[in-house]
Design an enzyme around this catalytic site. Structure first.
Site, mmCIF file in Angstrom:
data_model
loop_
_atom_site.group_PDB
_atom_site.id
_atom_site.type_symbol
_atom_site.label_atom_id
_atom_site.label_comp_id
_atom_site.label_asym_id
_atom_site.label_seq_id
_atom_site.Cartn_x
_atom_site.Cartn_y
_atom_site.Cartn_z
ATOM 1 C CD1 TRP A 1 48.545 135.971 71.985
ATOM 2 C CD2 TRP A 1 49.261 136.430 69.934
ATOM 3 N NE1 TRP A 1 49.671 136.767 72.098
ATOM 4 C CE2 TRP A 1 50.121 137.072 70.842
ATOM 5 C CE3 TRP A 1 49.510 136.584 68.550
ATOM 6 C CZ2 TRP A 1 51.205 137.843 70.451
ATOM 7 C CZ3 TRP A 1 50.590 137.361 68.168
ATOM 8 C CH2 TRP A 1 51.426 137.979 69.110
ATOM 9 C CG ASP B 1 53.198 137.299 79.512
ATOM 10 O OD1 ASP B 1 53.537 137.422 78.329
ATOM 11 O OD2 ASP B 1 53.145 138.244 80.307
ATOM 12 C CD GLN C 1 47.916 137.614 79.884
ATOM 13 O OE1 GLN C 1 47.696 138.735 79.445
ATOM 14 N NE2 GLN C 1 47.198 137.088 80.873
ATOM 15 C CG ASP D 1 53.040 141.434 84.608
ATOM 16 O OD1 ASP D 1 51.885 141.424 84.137
ATOM 17 O OD2 ASP D 1 54.034 141.830 83.975
#
Ligand SMILES: *[C@@H]1O[C@H](CO)[C@@H](O)[C@H](O)[C@H]1NC(C)=O
Ligand SMILES: *[C@@H]1O[C@H](CO)[C@@H](O)[C@H](O)[C@H]1NC(C)=O
Ligand SMILES: *[C@@H]1O[C@H](CO)[C@@H](O)[C@H](O)[C@H]1NC(C)=O
Ligand SMILES: *[C@@H]1O[C@H](CO)[C@@H](O)[C@H](O)[C@H]1NC(C)=O
Ligand SMILES: *[C@@H]1O[C@H](CO)[C@@H](O)[C@H](O)[C@H]1NC(C)=O
Length: 480
Positions: free
Chosen positions: A38, A41, A57, A164
């Protein structure tokens, strides 16, 4: 409860076969995607020793869920041919055990400083998670070592949604913007905090760059703040903006506010309201850099949360948009153009010349570029089609709108676009994605779609194009 149990059983069953790619029908030919597992971002986008690096990610264990975030890693000399690198960070410290969340890179003295959010869950407690900012360092662009005195920024009064970090240097000072949630009159609202540091390690909060008044959602993720053509752009991904006509129809949004910023007073004065960056279904969590050619480049996760993408059953999820060059138009809109490096993926021309209704061209590898010129006075319709998928692109001259309809539930996305005389469209098709660049790039629509079998481009029955060009594109991203 029943549904939850069912999901768990399916997950456990599929998980064992789900950590490798079993079918390449939807695997992108020239968009960066994970080697398996998977992806969400993009993180740490940077130029290091003349090569572009993108971290992301990553859940290496399953394509079915985000899981506990790692940082995946890839690099490229040209933003087209990508090489997968070993996982850069694991969620294996006490302070980041529930995820090495998103962050950015600062390159200085031939060293990568990777700032990220260290996430920990505390089930059953209130709040049930916390987030701190942490640092990791790489001197060779492959091996990443977490800083021994992490976390760097505790943010005790900014918990629990505090994430972030996007870092840059201006003059002799380092700056960082962070996404945060605050509560006002019992309402949760998103905002962006500004921190500064003289030494990259010791950070202090110095300003609030912007905050939601209630109309812009409950959390602002992945903030970015940069100068462009004399103005400042606050680019971010707000969550919880309600749909309004054709606007804000995705689960979460990505967009920007243009304004002016003074480094002495640290105040951002907006001159525009919030505008969506892209008008398709699947753009989220952007990250920009100023590259070594002086270009402001943007990448985004080319997916949306809470969507069941069929590729998940093939062993991978997620991809990154084509890198785009950002400029600012006179009317304060971000203009996006694909980096010209992408042209090197072109192989042979399938069709070129004038075209009228019914013209069809078939792509060899499900991947290609389409260039269209037509009169802006008439409607133009064309289709990108495979087995089990058909996407209609429609320019409506009388309403001054462009739309993309991929069918199914919530298939339509539409926005205003009024080209002056000539209608120009450049469309990038990949095995499971379409990016439409309108005019000079003043409007874009980017959506995922899932064609089986070969992919064809067909001009609608009553459409005319003075120039219709369809070019095959080759694979530039290896499947491991
Ligand atoms: C975390 O994982 C990295 C990469 O495998 C390893 O080098 C490091 O020692 C690990 N740290 C801990 C605390 O296990
Ligand atoms: C606070 O929220 C209540 C209920 O939504 C509303 O009636 C009131 O006007 C709000 N007060 C302020 C100062 O916004
Ligand atoms: C960190 O920075 C703040 C503000 O610049 C300063 O007051 C403080 O002394 C610094 N702390 C350390 C340990 O350097
Ligand atoms: C184009 O827009 C006009 C004006 O809004 C509308 O009446 C018409 O139905 C639209 N055409 C199509 C094919 O959607
Ligand atoms: C089209 O979709 C159906 C249903 O998901 C699937 O069974 C079929 O295999 C697909 N067709 C092709 C050619 O892949």
């Amino acid at each position: 409860m029943g549904a939850l149990c069912k999901n768990l059983i399916i997950f456990m069953f599929v998980n064992s076969i789900n950590a490798e790619i079993t079918n390449d029908r939807y695997y992108p030919r020239y968009h960066l995607a994970p080697p398996q597992g998977w992806m969400n971002d993009p993180n740490g986008f940077s130029v290091f020793q003349q090569e572009y690096h993108v971290f992301y990610q990553y859940n290496p264990d399953s394509a079915l869920e985000a899981g506990t975030a790692h940082w995946g890693h890839a690099k490229s000399r040209d933003l087209l041919n990508w090489q997968h690198l070993p996982i850069a960070m694991y969620p294996n410290e006490t302070y980041d055990s529930s995820g090495v969340f998103s962050g950015s890179a600062l390159i200085e003295d031939d060293t990568m400083y990777l700032y990220y959010t260290a996430h920990t869950n505390h089930p059953g407690e209130t709040p049930n998670h916390e987030e701190h900012q942490a640092l990791a360092i790489s001197t060779d662009g492959v091996n990443v070592v977490k800083y021994q005195n992490n976390p760097l920024i505790e943010g005790a009064d900014r918990q629990p949604d505090f994430r972030d970090p996007k870092v840059w240097k201006h003059g002799d000072t380092y700056y960082m913007v962070l996404g945060n949630q605050f509560t006002k009159n019992d309402t949760r609202l998103g905002r962006v905090l500004l921190y500064s540091s003289k030494d990259k390690y010791n950070w202090s909060e110095v300003a609030i760059i912007g905050e939601s008044d209630g109309s812009l959602g409950y959390m602002w993720e992945c903030p970015d703040f940069f100068q462009l053509d004399g103005h400042f752009i606050l680019l971010m991904s707000p969550q919880g903006i309600p749909a309004e006509g054709d606007k804000y129809k995705n689960l979460h949004q990505t967009g920007y506010i243009v304004g002016d910023f003074d480094y002495r007073t640290l105040t951002f004065k907006p001159t525009t309201s919030f505008q969506e960056l892209d008008h398709g279904h699947d753009v989220y969590a952007t990250q920009t850099i100023l590259d070594n050619k002086g270009r402001r480049l943007v990448l985004a996760w080319f997916d949306m949360w809470e969507t069941n993408y069929p590729e998940q059953l093939d062993g991978f999820t997620g991809q990154i948009t084509i890198p785009r060059i950002l400029t600012l138009s006179k009317d304060f809109r971000l203009v996006q153009r694909p980096v010209p490096e992408i042209r090197a993926a072109r192989t042979n021309i399938v069709y070129t010349g004038q075209a009228s209704g019914g013209t069809v061209a078939t792509l060899e590898n499900k991947a290609g570029e389409i260039n269209i010129r037509a009169s802006a006075l008439y409607d133009l319709e064309f289709f990108i089609e495979g087995i089990n998928a058909s996407v209609q692109i429609y320019y409506n001259a009388s309403s001054g709108q462009i739309s993309l309809d991929r069918g199914g539930d919530d298939g339509l996305r539409r926005t205003e676009w009024q080209p002056a005389n000539v209608l120009i469209l450049n469309i990038y098709v990949d095995a499971s994605s379409i990016e439409v660049f309108c005019g000079a790039g003043e409007v874009t629509l980017s959506s995922r779609y899932f064609p089986d079998g070969p992919v064809s481009v067909r001009l609608g029955d009553s459409s005319e194009a003075s120039q219709f060009r369809v070019i095959n594109m080759r694979s530039t991203v290896p499947i491991n």
